[in-house]
Design an enzyme around this catalytic site. Structure first.
Site, short mmCIF file in Angstrom:
data_model
loop_
_atom_site.label_atom_id
_atom_site.label_comp_id
_atom_site.label_asym_id
_atom_site.label_seq_id
_atom_site.Cartn_x
_atom_site.Cartn_y
_atom_site.Cartn_z
N HIS A 131 0.74 -1.09 0.04
CA HIS A 131 -0.12 -0.07 0.02
C HIS A 131 0.74 1.18 0.10
O HIS A 131 2.12 1.15 0.34
CB HIS A 131 -0.87 0.00 1.16
CG HIS A 131 -1.97 -0.83 1.15
ND1 HIS A 131 -1.95 -2.35 1.45
CD2 HIS A 131 -3.26 -0.65 0.71
CE1 HIS A 131 -3.20 -2.85 1.23
NE2 HIS A 131 -3.95 -1.93 0.61
N LYS A 135 -0.67 5.13 4.55
CA LYS A 135 -1.50 4.17 5.38
C LYS A 135 -1.10 3.99 6.59
O LYS A 135 -0.10 3.93 7.08
CB LYS A 135 -1.52 2.75 4.41
CG LYS A 135 -2.53 1.67 5.13
CD LYS A 135 -2.79 0.63 4.23
CE LYS A 135 -3.77 -0.41 4.85
NZ LYS A 135 -5.00 0.14 5.18
N1 NDP Z 1 -12.65 -1.28 2.97
C1 NDP Z 1 -12.05 -0.77 1.88
O1 NDP Z 1 -12.63 -0.99 0.82
C2 NDP Z 1 -11.03 0.37 2.06
C3 NDP Z 1 -10.69 0.75 3.14
N2 NDP Z 1 -10.07 1.91 3.37
C4 NDP Z 1 -9.68 2.27 4.58
O2 NDP Z 1 -10.38 3.50 5.05
C5 NDP Z 1 -9.54 4.30 5.58
C6 NDP Z 1 -9.41 5.76 4.94
O3 NDP Z 1 -8.62 5.51 4.14
P1 NDP Z 1 -8.24 7.14 3.11
O4 NDP Z 1 -9.28 7.71 2.88
O5 NDP Z 1 -7.32 6.62 2.13
O6 NDP Z 1 -7.43 7.74 4.31
P2 NDP Z 1 -7.36 9.44 4.63
O7 NDP Z 1 -6.42 9.48 5.60
O8 NDP Z 1 -7.13 9.79 3.04
O9 NDP Z 1 -8.97 9.97 5.08
C7 NDP Z 1 -9.35 9.69 6.51
C8 NDP Z 1 -10.04 10.87 6.66
O10 NDP Z 1 -10.43 10.53 8.05
C9 NDP Z 1 -10.44 12.13 8.64
N3 NDP Z 1 -10.78 12.00 10.15
C10 NDP Z 1 -9.91 12.13 11.36
N4 NDP Z 1 -10.60 12.31 12.24
C11 NDP Z 1 -11.89 11.91 12.00
C12 NDP Z 1 -13.09 11.95 12.77
N5 NDP Z 1 -13.11 11.97 14.13
N6 NDP Z 1 -14.19 11.84 12.02
C13 NDP Z 1 -14.17 11.72 10.81
N7 NDP Z 1 -13.34 11.74 9.80
C14 NDP Z 1 -11.77 11.89 10.72
C15 NDP Z 1 -9.04 12.57 8.28
O11 NDP Z 1 -8.82 13.94 8.63
P3 NDP Z 1 -7.53 14.57 8.87
O12 NDP Z 1 -6.75 14.14 7.78
O13 NDP Z 1 -7.65 16.30 8.92
O14 NDP Z 1 -6.85 13.77 10.09
C16 NDP Z 1 -8.92 12.13 6.62
O15 NDP Z 1 -9.65 13.33 5.98
C17 NDP Z 1 -8.51 3.64 6.00
O16 NDP Z 1 -8.63 2.78 7.30
C18 NDP Z 1 -8.12 2.55 4.96
O17 NDP Z 1 -7.45 1.47 5.31
C19 NDP Z 1 -9.35 2.58 2.31
C20 NDP Z 1 -9.73 1.92 1.10
C21 NDP Z 1 -10.85 0.98 0.76
O1 LIG Z 2 -5.68 1.95 3.21
C1 LIG Z 2 -5.93 1.74 2.15
O2 LIG Z 2 -5.58 2.40 1.09
C2 LIG Z 2 -6.66 0.48 1.78
N1 LIG Z 2 -7.02 -0.23 2.96
C3 LIG Z 2 -8.08 -1.41 2.74
C4 LIG Z 2 -7.17 -2.50 3.79
O3 LIG Z 2 -6.57 -2.00 4.56
O4 LIG Z 2 -7.45 -3.57 3.45
C5 LIG Z 2 -8.62 -1.76 1.47
C6 LIG Z 2 -7.50 -1.60 0.36
O5 LIG Z 2 -6.38 -2.46 0.40
C7 LIG Z 2 -7.04 0.06 0.51
#
Ligand code: NDP
Ligand SMILES: O=C(O)C1=N[C@H](C(=O)O)C[C@H](O)C1
Length: 234
Positions: A131, A135
């Site tokens: 990744h 992450k």
């Molecule tokens: N299940 C799936 O298919 C997938 C899961 N993921 C998971 O999704 C999550 C997010 O990934 P990604 O978008 O890349 O991460 P990012 O870091 O880009 O986004 C996370 C966001 O959450 C915000 N945040 C922080 N605190 C809070 C709060 N209290 N309430 C709401 N939002 C808050 C952050 O703000 P700030 O930056 O200001 O702290 C940031 O904008 C990760 O855990 C990742 O592993 C990702 C892709 C696919």
């Molecule tokens: O953090 C990410 O970007 C992603 N997180 C998910 C995971 O932890 O499996 C899904 C995807 O691989 C992207």
């Protein structure tokens, strides 16, 4: 449909684009330090935030009778509490470590392969996830799902460990490389050959589309569901 985005980072923004294209309205975009908002404006909430706040966000939705799609990884120590709260509140909840159609097909292939390999002691297994460098958690939620599915189907493996393995332990190697959206590889290796299955995301579109489809599916339902329910596979 009125959607609340809990977390407006890489995934929140990709989900917004896809949800709007599918005719939905984003009524809330919640990020760090946002407080005092009214979650009940939303028909459904989609949480892609950070591990430390995911359970609070899910609880807040369930306490307010708003169905919730949870995509955040790294918070599963609280998963049983989320399930208990969902039952108590008669709410609606899906957690998936990966919402993409491709990975959910890959999950099924992984289970079939693990069952086939179960009694073939000459093969050693390893699991790798790659990744992007931003992450927060390791191993990925998807790698944990793959490992747990192998443990359920394979007679040798009882647990997994990050960067180390032994006879009964699946090693999960986590690599962080700039801009990689998500690659997962399961390898079985013997003295004479190697069998590999791999899923490589080209961008975040698949994860985001799956989350929006799950949100469309869950509205009007009560219970705890998985992506197998949504996609009708497995
Ligand atoms: N299940 C799936 O298919 C997938 C899961 N993921 C998971 O999704 C999550 C997010 O990934 P990604 O978008 O890349 O991460 P990012 O870091 O880009 O986004 C996370 C966001 O959450 C915000 N945040 C922080 N605190 C809070 C709060 N209290 N309430 C709401 N939002 C808050 C952050 O703000 P700030 O930056 O200001 O702290 C940031 O904008 C990760 O855990 C990742 O592993 C990702 C892709 C696919
Ligand atoms: O953090 C990410 O970007 C992603 N997180 C998910 C995971 O932890 O499996 C899904 C995807 O691989 C992207």
């Amino acid at each position: 449909m009125n959607i609340a985005l809990l977390g407006y980072g890489r995934m929140g923004q990709t989900i917004e684009q896809i949800a709007i294209k599918r005719g939905h309205t984003i009524v809330l975009k919640v990020d760090k330090d946002d407080t005092g908002y009214d979650i009940t404006k939303a028909d459904v909430a989609i949480d892609f935030s950070i591990p430390d706040v995911a359970f609070n966000n899910i609880s807040m939705c369930l306490n307010n009778q708003v169905p919730v799609i949870s995509g955040t990884t790294g918070w599963l120590h609280d998963y049983d509490n989320a399930i208990a709260l969902c039952k108590e509140k008669k709410g609606a909840f899906i957690y998936a470590s990966n919402y993409s159609l491709g990975v959910n097909i890959f999950f099924e292939l992984n289970k079939v392969l693990a069952k086939m390999m179960s009694n073939l002691k000459q093969y050693n297994i390893s699991l790798e996830e790659i990744h992007h460098t931003k992450k927060l958690d390791a191993p990925s939620g998807t790698a944990i799902s793959l490992a747990n599915d192998i443990i359920a189907k394979h007679s040798t493996y009882e647990n997994w460990a990050l960067h180390e393995g032994n006879e009964n332990t699946i090693p999960i190697i986590a690599k962080r490389i700039e801009d990689v959206p998500g690659t997962h590889t399961v390898t079985y290796e013997s003295d004479v050959d190697t069998i590999t299955i791999e899923h490589m995301a080209h961008n975040r579109g698949g994860f985001a589309l799956g989350a929006v489809i799950a949100a469309e599916w869950i509205v009007g339902k009560t219970g705890i569901f998985t992506m197998n329910d949504v996609l009708n596979i497995g």
